[in-house]
Scaffold this motif. Structure first.
Motif, PDB file in Angstrom:
ATOM      1  N   LEU A 157       0.753  -1.161  -0.026  1.00 19.10           N
ATOM      2  CA  LEU A 157       0.086   0.157   0.019  1.00 19.10           C
ATOM      3  C   LEU A 157       0.874   1.267   0.090  1.00 19.10           C
ATOM      4  N   GLU A 158       1.856   1.360   0.868  1.00 18.46           N
ATOM      5  CA  GLU A 158       2.681   2.442   0.923  1.00 18.46           C
ATOM      6  C   GLU A 158       3.578   2.540  -0.344  1.00 18.46           C
ATOM      7  N   ARG A 159       3.774   1.593  -0.964  1.00 18.34           N
ATOM      8  CA  ARG A 159       4.664   1.744  -2.184  1.00 18.34           C
ATOM      9  C   ARG A 159       3.781   2.123  -3.313  1.00 18.34           C
ATOM     10  N   ASN A 160       2.599   1.563  -3.300  1.00 18.08           N
ATOM     11  CA  ASN A 160       1.676   1.931  -4.263  1.00 18.08           C
ATOM     12  C   ASN A 160       1.240   3.610  -4.228  1.00 18.08           C
ATOM     13  N   ASN A 161       1.224   3.938  -3.050  1.00 16.57           N
ATOM     14  CA  ASN A 161       1.117   5.547  -2.784  1.00 16.57           C
ATOM     15  C   ASN A 161       2.314   6.238  -3.170  1.00 16.57           C
ATOM     16  N   TYR A 162       3.286   5.683  -3.000  1.00 14.94           N
ATOM     17  CA  TYR A 162       4.528   6.444  -3.474  1.00 14.94           C
ATOM     18  C   TYR A 162       4.582   6.485  -4.929  1.00 14.94           C
ATOM     19  N   LYS A 163       4.413   5.210  -5.402  1.00 16.84           N
ATOM     20  CA  LYS A 163       4.290   5.214  -7.079  1.00 16.84           C
ATOM     21  C   LYS A 163       3.657   6.307  -7.762  1.00 16.84           C
ATOM     22  N   LYS A 164       2.458   6.341  -7.139  1.00 14.64           N
ATOM     23  CA  LYS A 164       1.739   7.566  -7.684  1.00 14.64           C
ATOM     24  C   LYS A 164       2.186   8.828  -7.694  1.00 14.64           C
ATOM     25  N   ALA A 165       2.714   9.103  -6.411  1.00 13.55           N
ATOM     26  CA  ALA A 165       3.453  10.365  -6.375  1.00 13.55           C
ATOM     27  C   ALA A 165       4.655  10.536  -7.426  1.00 13.55           C
ATOM     28  N   LEU A 166       5.408   9.528  -7.483  1.00 17.06           N
ATOM     29  CA  LEU A 166       6.772   9.520  -8.114  1.00 17.06           C
ATOM     30  C   LEU A 166       6.376   9.612  -9.655  1.00 17.06           C
ATOM     31  N   VAL A 167       5.154   9.056  -9.979  1.00 11.15           N
ATOM     32  CA  VAL A 167       4.789   8.852 -11.533  1.00 11.15           C
ATOM     33  C   VAL A 167       4.362  10.450 -11.941  1.00 11.15           C
ATOM     34  N   GLU A 168       3.489  10.914 -10.943  1.00  8.39           N
ATOM     35  CA  GLU A 168       3.130  12.348 -11.135  1.00  8.39           C
ATOM     36  C   GLU A 168       4.236  13.419 -11.322  1.00  8.39           C
ATOM     37  N   TYR A 169       5.088  13.058 -10.395  1.00  6.76           N
ATOM     38  CA  TYR A 169       6.476  13.988 -10.214  1.00  6.76           C
ATOM     39  C   TYR A 169       7.256  13.935 -11.784  1.00  6.76           C
ATOM     40  N   LEU A 170       7.464  12.665 -12.028  1.00  5.07           N
ATOM     41  CA  LEU A 170       8.381  12.374 -13.105  1.00  5.07           C
ATOM     42  C   LEU A 170       7.708  12.687 -14.574  1.00  5.07           C
ATOM     43  N   TYR A 171       6.185  12.652 -14.608  1.00  3.97           N
ATOM     44  CA  TYR A 171       5.526  12.849 -15.749  1.00  3.97           C
ATOM     45  C   TYR A 171       5.811  14.216 -16.147  1.00  3.97           C
ATOM     46  N   LYS A 172       5.980  15.115 -15.278  1.00  2.35           N
ATOM     47  CA  LYS A 172       6.363  16.609 -15.694  1.00  2.35           C
ATOM     48  C   LYS A 172       7.569  16.846 -16.487  1.00  2.35           C
ATOM     49  N   TYR A 173       8.642  15.747 -16.142  1.00  2.00           N
ATOM     50  CA  TYR A 173       9.957  15.716 -16.650  1.00  2.00           C
ATOM     51  C   TYR A 173       9.978  14.758 -18.111  1.00  2.00           C
ATOM     52  N   LYS A 174       8.815  14.170 -18.335  1.00  3.64           N
ATOM     53  CA  LYS A 174       8.863  12.914 -19.305  1.00  3.64           C
ATOM     54  C   LYS A 174       9.854  13.132 -20.452  1.00  3.64           C
ATOM     55  N   ASP A 175       9.796  14.452 -21.008  1.00  6.71           N
ATOM     56  CA  ASP A 175      10.524  14.495 -22.247  1.00  6.71           C
ATOM     57  C   ASP A 175      12.322  14.454 -22.062  1.00  6.71           C
ATOM     58  N   ASP A 176      12.501  14.859 -20.933  1.00  8.58           N
ATOM     59  CA  ASP A 176      13.892  14.612 -20.510  1.00  8.58           C
ATOM     60  C   ASP A 176      14.264  13.324 -19.780  1.00  8.58           C
ATOM     61  N   LEU A 177      13.671  12.610 -19.711  1.00 12.86           N
ATOM     62  CA  LEU A 177      13.829  11.068 -19.274  1.00 12.86           C
ATOM     63  C   LEU A 177      14.593  10.238 -20.180  1.00 12.86           C
ATOM     64  N   ASP A 178      15.625   9.382 -19.727  1.00 16.83           N
ATOM     65  CA  ASP A 178      15.957   8.418 -20.711  1.00 16.83           C
ATOM     66  C   ASP A 178      14.972   7.489 -21.297  1.00 16.83           C
ATOM     67  N   THR A 179      15.437   6.712 -22.280  1.00 17.65           N
ATOM     68  CA  THR A 179      14.281   5.925 -22.787  1.00 17.65           C
ATOM     69  C   THR A 179      14.138   4.767 -22.132  1.00 17.65           C
ATOM     70  N   ASP A 180      14.864   4.016 -21.152  1.00 15.87           N
ATOM     71  CA  ASP A 180      14.483   2.960 -20.557  1.00 15.87           C
ATOM     72  C   ASP A 180      13.644   3.657 -19.408  1.00 15.87           C
ATOM     73  N   SER A 181      13.984   4.627 -18.839  1.00 21.78           N
ATOM     74  CA  SER A 181      13.143   5.166 -17.635  1.00 21.78           C
ATOM     75  C   SER A 181      11.681   5.591 -18.185  1.00 21.78           C
ATOM     76  N   LEU A 182      11.712   6.136 -19.025  1.00 26.22           N
ATOM     77  CA  LEU A 182      10.408   6.622 -19.803  1.00 26.22           C
ATOM     78  C   LEU A 182       9.305   4.972 -19.931  1.00 26.22           C
ATOM     79  N   LYS A 183      10.167   3.883 -20.309  1.00 27.45           N
ATOM     80  CA  LYS A 183       9.379   2.823 -20.497  1.00 27.45           C
ATOM     81  C   LYS A 183       8.715   2.306 -18.751  1.00 27.45           C
TER      82      LYS A 183
END
Ligand code: ATP
Ligand code: MG
Length: 416
Positions: free
Chosen positions: A168-194
């Motif tokens: 549960l804690e990890r899922n909540n964190y995943k959501k927050a992490l994805v939300e944060y990273l999504y803002k930078y998605k154009d700058d992520l490396d291809t592996d991380s984007l996948k």
């Protein structure tokens, strides 16, 4: 003919190091009441897809899988824990004793790009403490890894540890992490984007510098952990401190297998380039239940033996065992009588090498000198007829004849 890419022959010089590692580890494991288990190298593919997880590198890209003649989907095991969890269920091990302390050692298979310390067939030594949620179990297994590395005088290793919380804690964190990273998605490396879609936590240990910069301000997993998770983690850390085991908390350490929860750790070295992890492990409380068993909290680790060999091979000086006595024979009678001598030597634990070249005594003596033996025993027709043996001490060339019945004087000299 060469071995397959990513596989290699381990020759007898190097085997000495493997045997040394094995015997030191066995002592420590036995002292802590861990018992060996051997599971098959072949398992059904679903064991690994269900445990390691579909979004992981191992399952997605690295498994050696095939269909057998009976159309079963089979995989050469890529790691040990899933098989042990399966064996725990298949053999109802928990019924005999709620806590099972097990260790294993053997080859694992992953289709990876071969490098120094990274092969397609490699070996792991691993332990599993099955049946306890107690943070003392986490500390116990980490301590054992440490003791083994210490006993081997392994240079340069550091423990990194983290808590990755519960699902549960990890899922909540995943959501927050994805939300944060999504803002930078154009700058992520291809592996991380996948990975943003399938396994966002793995982005945390991306080696890409730009991605790491982006991660500097990302939300932290620790702030999503609730009291029980935090308490467990503090306890583990506390017990490590009591064992004088230094560690650093690495908040980005997540491990590449889905079954881990709470404690995750790695023992790293700076001496092996990018293959820097010698030991990886953690707690896996729901794996056994997920595979159809009862809820059985567990914790364990695996050490990559090739990497350990690379680390310790220049430190330990080991000498190949040399025979004490070289056995030279000539003639049919001698070649029959020698077997009685061999069984006497064996009974007295005297190591020997039997000449198989069948040349003149002179040539056999040359071989004897090369073999490193202390003494060469010569048995020819004359010796057999006169019931004697001829002995040549190879260091100074001194030669003597002994009554066959006095073989024990030679044995005593060799033993002293
Ligand atoms: P890495 O990040 O180096 O790929 P991993 O996280 O995939 O390692 P684990 O699955 O945790 O590795 O396996 C435990 C240990 O087994 C590793 O720390 C490493 O020492 C060893 N290991 C894993 N894969 C290989 C390999 N292909 N060749 C040699 N050793 C390996
Ligand atoms: Mg890997």
């Amino acid at each position: 003919m060469q071995p397959l890419r990513g596989t290699k022959d381990i020759l007898s010089d190097e085997i000495l190091i493997w045997q040394h590692i094995y015997s030191k580890a066995l002592k420590i494991l036995t002292l802590s009441n861990y018992h060996e288990i051997r599971t098959p190298i072949l398992e059904s593919t679903t064991l690994f897809t269900r445990s390691i997880g579909n979004g992981t590198d191992i399952v997605n890209k690295e498994m050696y899988s095939f269909r057998d003649q009976g159309l079963r989907e089979i995989t050469l095991r890529p790691e040990g824990t899933a098989s042990i969890a399966r064996a725990f269920i298949s053999n109802k091990l928990g019924q005999e004793n709620r806590i099972q302390r097990l260790w294993y050692c053997g080859p694992m298979f992953r289709y990876e790009r071969p490098q120094n310390g990274r092969q397609r067939q490699f070996h792991q030594l691993g332990i599993e403490c099955i049946g306890s949620f107690n943070p003392m179990a986490d500390a116990e297994v980490i301590r054992i890894a440490y003791s083994i590395l210490k006993a081997l005088k392994c240079p340069d290793y550091q423990l990194e540890i983290n808590s990755i919380g519960n699902t549960l804690e990890r899922n909540n964190y995943k959501k927050a992490l994805v939300e944060y990273l999504y803002k930078y998605k154009d700058d992520l490396d291809t592996d991380s984007l996948k990975r943003l879609q399938i396994n966002p936590l793995r982005i945390l240990d991306s080696k890409n510098q730009k991605t790491q910069e982006i991660l500097c301000n990302a939300p932290l997993l620790a702030s999503f952990l609730q009291k029980p998770s935090k308490k467990h983690f503090y306890n583990v850390c506390d017990y490590l401190a009591c064992s004088n085991i230094g560690y650093t908390i690495n908040q980005k350490l997540v491990r590449g297998l889905d079954y881990y929860n709470y404690t995750a750790f790695e023992i790293k070295t700076r001496s092996l380039g990018s293959q820097d992890t010698i030991c990886g492990g953690g707690r896996y409380d729901s794996l056994i239940q997920q595979l159809g068993g009862q809820e059985t909290p567990s914790v364990g680790w695996a050490i990559g033996l090739e990497r350990l060999v690379l680390l310790v091979k220049n430190i330990i000086a080991l000498k190949e065992n040399q025979p004490s006595i070289y056995l030279a024979t000539q003639g049919t009678l001698a070649q029959k009588k020698i077997w009685t001598i061999i069984s006497i030597l064996e009974k007295n634990l005297i190591s020997f090498e039997l000449d198989l070249n069948g040349n003149t005594f002179q040539k056999q003596l040359k071989k004897a000198s090369k073999s490193g033996a202390k003494v060469c025993l010569l048995l020819g027709e004359d010796e057999v007829h006169n019931n004697i043996i001829t002995i040549k001490w190879l260091k100074d060339g001194a030669q003597e004849q002994l009554k066959y019945n006095n073989l024990s004087t030679l044995i005593n000299k060799l033993k002293s």
